[in-house]
Design a protein around this motif. Structure first.
Motif, PDB file in Angstrom:
ATOM      1  N   UNK A   1       3.473  14.659   0.084  1.00  0.00           N
ATOM      2  CA  UNK A   1       2.674  15.047   1.236  1.00  0.00           C
ATOM      3  C   UNK A   1       3.461  14.704   2.497  1.00  0.00           C
ATOM      4  N   UNK A   2       3.529  15.653   3.435  1.00  0.00           N
ATOM      5  CA  UNK A   2       4.274  15.388   4.664  1.00  0.00           C
ATOM      6  C   UNK A   2       3.693  16.166   5.836  1.00  0.00           C
TER       7      UNK A   2
ATOM      8  N   UNK B   1      13.363  24.069  21.599  1.00  0.00           N
ATOM      9  CA  UNK B   1      12.090  23.952  20.895  1.00  0.00           C
ATOM     10  C   UNK B   1      12.083  22.648  20.099  1.00  0.00           C
ATOM     11  N   UNK B   2      11.702  21.546  20.771  1.00  0.00           N
ATOM     12  CA  UNK B   2      11.705  20.253  20.084  1.00  0.00           C
ATOM     13  C   UNK B   2      10.813  20.252  18.832  1.00  0.00           C
ATOM     14  N   UNK B   3      11.196  19.414  17.905  1.00  0.00           N
ATOM     15  CA  UNK B   3      10.366  19.210  16.718  1.00  0.00           C
ATOM     16  C   UNK B   3      10.371  17.725  16.385  1.00  0.00           C
ATOM     17  N   UNK B   4       9.354  17.305  15.679  1.00  0.00           N
ATOM     18  CA  UNK B   4       9.237  15.918  15.236  1.00  0.00           C
ATOM     19  C   UNK B   4       8.762  15.908  13.804  1.00  0.00           C
ATOM     20  N   UNK B   5       9.296  15.007  13.040  1.00  0.00           N
ATOM     21  CA  UNK B   5       9.049  15.042  11.609  1.00  0.00           C
ATOM     22  C   UNK B   5       8.723  13.650  11.068  1.00  0.00           C
ATOM     23  N   UNK B   6       7.473  13.199  11.254  1.00  0.00           N
ATOM     24  CA  UNK B   6       7.145  11.907  10.654  1.00  0.00           C
ATOM     25  C   UNK B   6       7.166  11.958   9.130  1.00  0.00           C
TER      26      UNK B   6
ATOM     27  N   UNK C   1       1.047   8.581   7.121  1.00  0.00           N
ATOM     28  CA  UNK C   1      -0.110   7.762   6.727  1.00  0.00           C
ATOM     29  C   UNK C   1       0.105   6.291   7.086  1.00  0.00           C
ATOM     30  N   UNK C   2       1.328   5.807   6.949  1.00  0.00           N
ATOM     31  CA  UNK C   2       1.627   4.442   7.376  1.00  0.00           C
ATOM     32  C   UNK C   2       1.472   4.299   8.886  1.00  0.00           C
ATOM     33  N   UNK C   3       1.937   5.313   9.623  1.00  0.00           N
ATOM     34  CA  UNK C   3       1.744   5.299  11.075  1.00  0.00           C
ATOM     35  C   UNK C   3       0.258   5.354  11.413  1.00  0.00           C
ATOM     36  N   UNK C   4      -0.488   6.175  10.674  1.00  0.00           N
ATOM     37  CA  UNK C   4      -1.923   6.274  10.931  1.00  0.00           C
ATOM     38  C   UNK C   4      -2.603   4.923  10.736  1.00  0.00           C
ATOM     39  N   UNK C   5      -2.202   4.189   9.716  1.00  0.00           N
ATOM     40  CA  UNK C   5      -2.734   2.847   9.486  1.00  0.00           C
ATOM     41  C   UNK C   5      -2.495   1.971  10.719  1.00  0.00           C
ATOM     42  N   UNK C   6      -1.285   2.024  11.258  1.00  0.00           N
ATOM     43  CA  UNK C   6      -0.946   1.216  12.436  1.00  0.00           C
ATOM     44  C   UNK C   6      -1.685   1.700  13.679  1.00  0.00           C
ATOM     45  N   UNK C   7      -1.813   3.015  13.847  1.00  0.00           N
ATOM     46  CA  UNK C   7      -2.559   3.552  14.989  1.00  0.00           C
ATOM     47  C   UNK C   7      -4.011   3.081  14.934  1.00  0.00           C
ATOM     48  N   UNK C   8      -4.606   3.175  13.765  1.00  0.00           N
ATOM     49  CA  UNK C   8      -6.004   2.770  13.611  1.00  0.00           C
ATOM     50  C   UNK C   8      -6.191   1.282  13.929  1.00  0.00           C
TER      51      UNK C   8
ATOM     52  N   UNK D   1       8.983  -1.103   6.938  1.00  0.00           N
ATOM     53  CA  UNK D   1       8.661  -1.290   8.347  1.00  0.00           C
ATOM     54  C   UNK D   1       9.714  -0.608   9.220  1.00  0.00           C
ATOM     55  N   UNK D   2      10.971  -0.723   8.865  1.00  0.00           N
ATOM     56  CA  UNK D   2      12.038  -0.031   9.612  1.00  0.00           C
ATOM     57  C   UNK D   2      11.884   1.486   9.512  1.00  0.00           C
ATOM     58  N   UNK D   3      11.468   1.962   8.350  1.00  0.00           N
ATOM     59  CA  UNK D   3      11.226   3.396   8.153  1.00  0.00           C
ATOM     60  C   UNK D   3      10.120   3.868   9.090  1.00  0.00           C
ATOM     61  N   UNK D   4       9.036   3.101   9.169  1.00  0.00           N
ATOM     62  CA  UNK D   4       7.943   3.448  10.076  1.00  0.00           C
ATOM     63  C   UNK D   4       8.400   3.404  11.530  1.00  0.00           C
ATOM     64  N   UNK D   5       9.230   2.437  11.873  1.00  0.00           N
ATOM     65  CA  UNK D   5       9.745   2.335  13.240  1.00  0.00           C
ATOM     66  C   UNK D   5      10.541   3.594  13.594  1.00  0.00           C
ATOM     67  N   UNK D   6      11.374   4.051  12.694  1.00  0.00           N
ATOM     68  CA  UNK D   6      12.148   5.267  12.933  1.00  0.00           C
ATOM     69  C   UNK D   6      11.252   6.483  13.094  1.00  0.00           C
ATOM     70  N   UNK D   7      10.233   6.587  12.262  1.00  0.00           N
ATOM     71  CA  UNK D   7       9.297   7.718  12.349  1.00  0.00           C
ATOM     72  C   UNK D   7       8.512   7.659  13.649  1.00  0.00           C
ATOM     73  N   UNK D   8       8.133   6.463  14.066  1.00  0.00           N
ATOM     74  CA  UNK D   8       7.417   6.312  15.331  1.00  0.00           C
ATOM     75  C   UNK D   8       8.309   6.749  16.493  1.00  0.00           C
ATOM     76  N   UNK D   9       9.537   6.294  16.488  1.00  0.00           N
ATOM     77  CA  UNK D   9      10.470   6.703  17.538  1.00  0.00           C
ATOM     78  C   UNK D   9      10.630   8.202  17.602  1.00  0.00           C
ATOM     79  N   UNK D  10      10.661   8.840  16.453  1.00  0.00           N
ATOM     80  CA  UNK D  10      10.816  10.293  16.419  1.00  0.00           C
ATOM     81  C   UNK D  10       9.598  11.006  17.005  1.00  0.00           C
TER      82      UNK D  10
END
Length: 161
Positions: free
Chosen positions: A3-4, A43-48, A53-60, A131-140
């Motif tokens: 899932x992505x 045409x920028x794009x972002x690809x979490x 879902x890990x980011x969503x956990x942190x956002x929540x 955690x580093x993976x989530x940090x990279x996805x957040x930055x993106x």
């Protein structure tokens, strides 16, 4: 595969047409990603990707008002393509800029995420790497939302499962 989630910028005109012609939108977004020139500098794009879902956990946990699966307007009935208006993108860009990574990372809880089956449920194996993976996805996504907002774009969000 798994899932992505992915975002790619869209003009207001494209989003309006997508609302009226979902099959056009599906083909259009596919062609954007399949283009020989992808990624296109205008045409920028972002690809979490699977980190959404890990980011969503942190956002929540941080009360960041972003819900990947509920925000946006459904375009395809199967729930695989959504439209996000330029106004939504601008608002989120502002909120994300105001939320430093450290604020989110303080809520990283690999054991709770594992117990809660937070996708992709790999948190227990190498917690620091995840955690580093989530940090990279957040930055993106912060970069994506900022670039899209700066240019006045909305976005298409694809959800594949």
């Amino acid at each position: 595969m798994g899932v992505s989630i992915g975002f790619i910028c869209a003009t207001t005109e494209e989003l309006n047409r997508a609302e009226k012609e979902p099959s056009w939108a599906e083909a259009f977004v596919y062609d954007l990603y399949d283009n020989d020139d992808f990624p296109m500098p205008d045409r920028p794009y972002g690809d979490p990707d699977k980190a959404f879902a890990g980011l969503q956990f942190l956002f929540d946990a941080t009360d960041v008002p972003l819900d990947f699966l509920m925000d946006g307007s459904p375009i395809l009935e199967d729930g695989t393509l959504f439209g996000w208006s330029a106004e939504q993108i601008e608002t989120l860009a502002r909120r994300l800029r105001a939320t430093p990574w450290e604020q989110l990372a303080a809520h990283y809880a690999p054991q709770r995420m594992t117990r809660g089956n937070v996708y992709p449920n790999t948190w227990q194996f190498r917690p620091e790497d995840e955690l580093e993976w989530l940090k990279g996805a957040y930055g993106e996504i912060v970069t994506f939302f900022a670039a899209a907002a700066e240019r006045g774009y909305g976005a298409f969000m694809s959800f594949s499962f």
